[in-house]
Enzyme design. Structure first.
Site, PDB file in Angstrom:
ATOM      1  N   ASP A 157    -123.938  -8.163  27.499  1.00 29.41           N
ATOM      2  CA  ASP A 157    -123.094  -7.667  28.474  1.00 29.41           C
ATOM      3  C   ASP A 157    -121.629  -7.917  27.731  1.00 29.41           C
ATOM      4  OD1 ASP A 157    -122.855  -6.690  31.408  1.00 29.41           O
ATOM      5  OD2 ASP A 157    -121.163  -8.187  31.287  1.00 29.41           O
ATOM      6  N   LYS A 207    -128.645 -12.170  36.323  1.00 30.33           N
ATOM      7  CA  LYS A 207    -127.242 -11.972  35.570  1.00 30.33           C
ATOM      8  C   LYS A 207    -126.822 -13.312  35.166  1.00 30.33           C
ATOM      9  CE  LYS A 207    -124.494  -8.698  33.742  1.00 30.33           C
ATOM     10  NZ  LYS A 207    -124.949  -7.138  33.695  1.00 30.33           N
TER      11      LYS A 207
HETATM   12  P1  NDP Z   1    -117.908  -5.486  25.346  1.00 29.42           P
HETATM   13  O1  NDP Z   1    -117.926  -7.016  25.106  1.00 29.42           O
HETATM   14  O2  NDP Z   1    -118.863  -4.749  24.043  1.00 29.42           O
HETATM   15  O3  NDP Z   1    -116.732  -4.722  25.295  1.00 29.42           O
HETATM   16  C1  NDP Z   1    -115.914  -4.847  26.535  1.00 29.42           C
HETATM   17  C2  NDP Z   1    -114.732  -4.191  26.481  1.00 29.42           C
HETATM   18  O4  NDP Z   1    -113.794  -4.332  27.790  1.00 29.42           O
HETATM   19  C3  NDP Z   1    -113.597  -4.793  25.481  1.00 29.42           C
HETATM   20  O5  NDP Z   1    -113.046  -3.446  25.277  1.00 29.42           O
HETATM   21  C4  NDP Z   1    -112.881  -5.671  26.267  1.00 29.42           C
HETATM   22  O6  NDP Z   1    -111.449  -5.853  25.854  1.00 29.42           O
HETATM   23  C5  NDP Z   1    -112.599  -4.811  27.742  1.00 29.42           C
HETATM   24  N1  NDP Z   1    -112.383  -6.002  28.822  1.00 29.42           N
HETATM   25  C6  NDP Z   1    -113.198  -7.057  28.959  1.00 29.42           C
HETATM   26  N2  NDP Z   1    -112.723  -7.799  30.014  1.00 29.42           N
HETATM   27  C7  NDP Z   1    -111.465  -7.195  30.234  1.00 29.42           C
HETATM   28  C8  NDP Z   1    -110.441  -7.264  31.314  1.00 29.42           C
HETATM   29  N3  NDP Z   1    -110.623  -8.292  32.209  1.00 29.42           N
HETATM   30  N4  NDP Z   1    -109.466  -6.425  31.392  1.00 29.42           N
HETATM   31  C9  NDP Z   1    -109.437  -5.372  30.293  1.00 29.42           C
HETATM   32  N5  NDP Z   1    -110.303  -5.175  29.576  1.00 29.42           N
HETATM   33  C10 NDP Z   1    -111.332  -5.973  29.529  1.00 29.42           C
HETATM   34  O7  NDP Z   1    -118.951  -4.960  26.772  1.00 29.42           O
HETATM   35  P2  NDP Z   1    -119.666  -3.932  27.083  1.00 29.42           P
HETATM   36  O8  NDP Z   1    -119.202  -2.744  26.544  1.00 29.42           O
HETATM   37  O9  NDP Z   1    -120.907  -4.058  26.933  1.00 29.42           O
HETATM   38  O10 NDP Z   1    -119.402  -4.112  28.711  1.00 29.42           O
HETATM   39  C11 NDP Z   1    -118.461  -3.135  29.303  1.00 29.42           C
HETATM   40  C12 NDP Z   1    -118.651  -3.012  30.938  1.00 29.42           C
HETATM   41  O11 NDP Z   1    -120.028  -2.314  30.880  1.00 29.42           O
HETATM   42  C13 NDP Z   1    -118.952  -4.301  31.508  1.00 29.42           C
HETATM   43  O12 NDP Z   1    -118.534  -3.965  32.994  1.00 29.42           O
HETATM   44  C14 NDP Z   1    -120.495  -4.524  31.516  1.00 29.42           C
HETATM   45  O13 NDP Z   1    -121.023  -5.074  32.727  1.00 29.42           O
HETATM   46  C15 NDP Z   1    -120.957  -2.993  31.545  1.00 29.42           C
HETATM   47  N6  NDP Z   1    -122.315  -2.720  31.072  1.00 29.42           N
HETATM   48  C16 NDP Z   1    -122.712  -3.124  30.014  1.00 29.42           C
HETATM   49  C17 NDP Z   1    -124.058  -2.685  29.552  1.00 29.42           C
HETATM   50  C18 NDP Z   1    -124.500  -3.035  28.184  1.00 29.42           C
HETATM   51  O14 NDP Z   1    -125.435  -2.454  27.862  1.00 29.42           O
HETATM   52  N7  NDP Z   1    -123.545  -3.691  27.492  1.00 29.42           N
HETATM   53  C19 NDP Z   1    -125.033  -2.324  30.503  1.00 29.42           C
HETATM   54  C20 NDP Z   1    -124.398  -1.909  31.733  1.00 29.42           C
HETATM   55  C21 NDP Z   1    -123.189  -2.076  32.083  1.00 29.42           C
HETATM   56  P3  NDP Z   1    -111.208  -7.076  25.052  1.00 29.42           P
HETATM   57  O15 NDP Z   1    -111.772  -7.017  23.773  1.00 29.42           O
HETATM   58  O16 NDP Z   1    -109.745  -7.327  25.048  1.00 29.42           O
HETATM   59  O17 NDP Z   1    -111.868  -8.286  25.556  1.00 29.42           O
HETATM   60  O1  2IT Z   2    -125.060  -4.507  33.059  1.00 28.49           O
HETATM   61  C1  2IT Z   2    -126.155  -4.319  32.749  1.00 28.49           C
HETATM   62  O2  2IT Z   2    -127.079  -3.202  33.229  1.00 28.49           O
HETATM   63  C2  2IT Z   2    -126.392  -4.797  31.247  1.00 28.49           C
HETATM   64  N1  2IT Z   2    -125.367  -5.515  30.935  1.00 28.49           N
HETATM   65  C3  2IT Z   2    -127.758  -4.572  30.684  1.00 28.49           C
HETATM   66  C4  2IT Z   2    -128.759  -5.426  31.298  1.00 28.49           C
HETATM   67  C5  2IT Z   2    -130.059  -5.415  30.524  1.00 28.49           C
HETATM   68  O3  2IT Z   2    -130.915  -6.368  30.729  1.00 28.49           O
HETATM   69  O4  2IT Z   2    -130.135  -4.711  29.467  1.00 28.49           O
END
Ligand code: NDP
Ligand code: 2IT
Length: 450
Positions: free
Chosen positions: A170, A130
């Site tokens: 992420d 990561k």
């Molecule tokens: P994005 O940046 O697309 O969206 C993040 C969302 O979470 C936004 O709505 C953001 O709000 C909110 N957020 C972020 N930090 C905080 C905080 N400290 N408190 C409250 N709200 C918060 O990210 P993703 O959707 O990609 O990721 C969301 C989660 O999913 C993370 O935990 C990530 O690690 C996990 N994840 C993502 C994957 C992927 O493929 N993208 C894969 C597996 C897991 P704001 O706009 O206000 O920042």
């Molecule tokens: O937390 C996760 O699994 C991710 N942010 C996606 C990682 C990836 O390599 O697609």
């Protein structure tokens, strides 16, 4: 030497805390896994002797670097970037990059540690890593984000590669950022190769990757429900976040006949009792990825919806999908969900529920899918993007959709194999931890002391 001569869970965790001062998220993630692994290892002296868990909880390496960039007013700005390469026993390091002001070494170490087990669970050959930076993309122009991404990649490029380490998106890193970083990698190395996943469809990105995490989290939920003779249709859901994972989870819940009541961001949450249908989800996607606005604007746009500060877990619903960030659902909120009749939780985010919150779910015997299993669909399709890039081919949306569905079913099966408690209750945390651990551990045993 007998198993009883080796350190126990308490001694192990004391050591982890001592070696990682000021890193609460990392200690939390290790603790959650160690609880189950120590039980699993009870009669397995070989894992103790080879110190396997201790080795997985010590990243192979951590690269930390300065990222200088110039903002639109010509001020020189300095951020810190990292790549945590946790473990490559079963494949190249793989895992996202996060840009958020809350990023610290502890956060990235917890994410890289979790990723190691998650990637193992997918069954694909990917190790765990990561990366990220304490950069806040909010309020920055496209040009500023581009300069930051280019500067970040100017250091990172020497540590990654299609057979070494393959980052992806992420929090704060989506299609725009991946494009800027891939462009810079290609420019520096003069190589077009599958070094990042989550790329645009025009330049080697996989179909289904944008949807994969959110859809996968709902497929996992669907599998858990099916195991109990239930279905998503007709059920209400509370979802946190409004980014990539949350909007696609909302989309799939809606497609399956469920009704999504909430979405959130760091400013608060919106509650729409009429349900957040596809048209509204598309509006949110545009708001967040094009306008880069705040979720509070939803309540101005759609009548009947209200905006509230805080988190959505007190809204009554059948299902809950935390899809924003770590530790966003605490013990009291878990209790509120349970007492309001919530039946199932599927984590789109990584470690969104605190250890105390998880205990509440377990005590209530609620269907609870932890992030390392439930959100593995994203990295799984990233693995398929790597395969397509290596083969120089691209599979269609339908085929990838089927593969994602099968992968999530397979992960659910692995979790039940090790997590079935014999009384009809499946401890998915235990199942995911043990199944994820076993493959990595056995590979490490084969390598000897390295
Ligand atoms: P994005 O940046 O697309 O969206 C993040 C969302 O979470 C936004 O709505 C953001 O709000 C909110 N957020 C972020 N930090 C905080 C905080 N400290 N408190 C409250 N709200 C918060 O990210 P993703 O959707 O990609 O990721 C969301 C989660 O999913 C993370 O935990 C990530 O690690 C996990 N994840 C993502 C994957 C992927 O493929 N993208 C894969 C597996 C897991 P704001 O706009 O206000 O920042
Ligand atoms: O937390 C996760 O699994 C991710 N942010 C996606 C990682 C990836 O390599 O697609």
């Amino acid at each position: 030497m007998a198993v009883s001569d080796h350190v126990n869970l308490e001694q192990f965790m004391e050591g982890v805390k001592k070696r990682n001062p000021g890193q609460p998220e990392f200690v939390q993630a290790v603790h959650e896994v160690a609880q189950d692994i120590f039980e699993f290892m009870e009669d397995k002296v070989e894992y103790h002797e080879a110190q396997i868990l201790r080795r997985i909880a010590e990243p192979d390496r951590i690269i930390s670097f300065r990222v200088c960039w110039e903002d639109d007013n010509h001020n020189v700005r300095v951020q810190r970037g990292w790549r945590v390469q946790n473990n490559n026993a079963i494949g190249p390091y793989k895992g996202g990059i996060r840009f958020h002001p809350s990023v610290t070494e502890s956060v990235l170490k917890f994410l890289a540690f979790e990723q190691t087990f998650k990637n193992s669970l997918t069954g694909l050959p990917m190790g765990g890593g990561k990366g990220g930076a304490n950069f806040n993309p909010k309020g920055k122009s496209d040009a500023e984000v581009m300069r930051f991404c280019q500067s970040f990649m100017t250091e990172l490029y020497r540590h990654i590669g299609p057979d070494t380490d393959v980052p992806a998106g992420d929090i704060g890193v989506g299609g725009r950022e991946i494009g800027y970083m891939f462009g810079q990698y290609k420019r520096i190395t003069n190589r077009w190769e599958g070094v990042l996943t989550g790329k645009g469809q025009e330049y080697g990105g996989s179909q289904m990757r944008p949807e994969a995490t959110g859809y996968g989290a709902v497929y996992f939920l669907q599998n858990m429900m099916k195991h109990k003779g239930m279905d998503v249709e007709g059920h209400t859901a509370v979802i946190s976040g409004s980014g990539n994972v949350a909007t696609h989870a909302a989309e799939k819940i809606t497609q399956l006949g469920g009704k999504v009541l909430t979405l959130s961001d760091s400013g608060g949450f919106i509650h729409d009792p009429d349900g957040i249908d596809q048209e509204k989800i598309d509006w949110v996607k545009h708001l967040k990825t094009v306008k880069r606005g705040r979720i509070s604007e939803y309540a101005d746009e759609f009548k009947g919806a209200t905006f509230h500060e805080g988190r959505p877990w007190n809204v009554t619903a059948d299902l809950a999908l935390p899809c924003a960030t770590q530790n966003e659902l605490n013990e009291d909120e878990a209790k509120a969900l349970v007492s309001n009749g919530c039946k199932g939780v599927s984590e789109g985010a990584n470690m969104p529920t605190t250890l105390e919150g998880v205990k509440v779910f377990h005590d209530a015997k609620l269907m609870y899918g932890p992030g390392k299993a439930a959100n593995a669909g994203g990295v799984a399709v990233s693995g398929l993007e790597m395969s397509q890039n290596s083969e120089r081919i691209s599979w269609n949306h339908e085929r990838l959709g089927e593969m994602l569905t099968d992968l999530m079913k397979g992960i659910h099966e692995k979790c039940t194999e090790y997590g079935d408690q014999g009384d009809g209750y499946v401890d998915y945390v235990k199942g995911a931890n043990i199944a994820g651990f076993k493959k990595v551990a056995d590979a490490m045993l084969a390598f000897g002391v390295v």
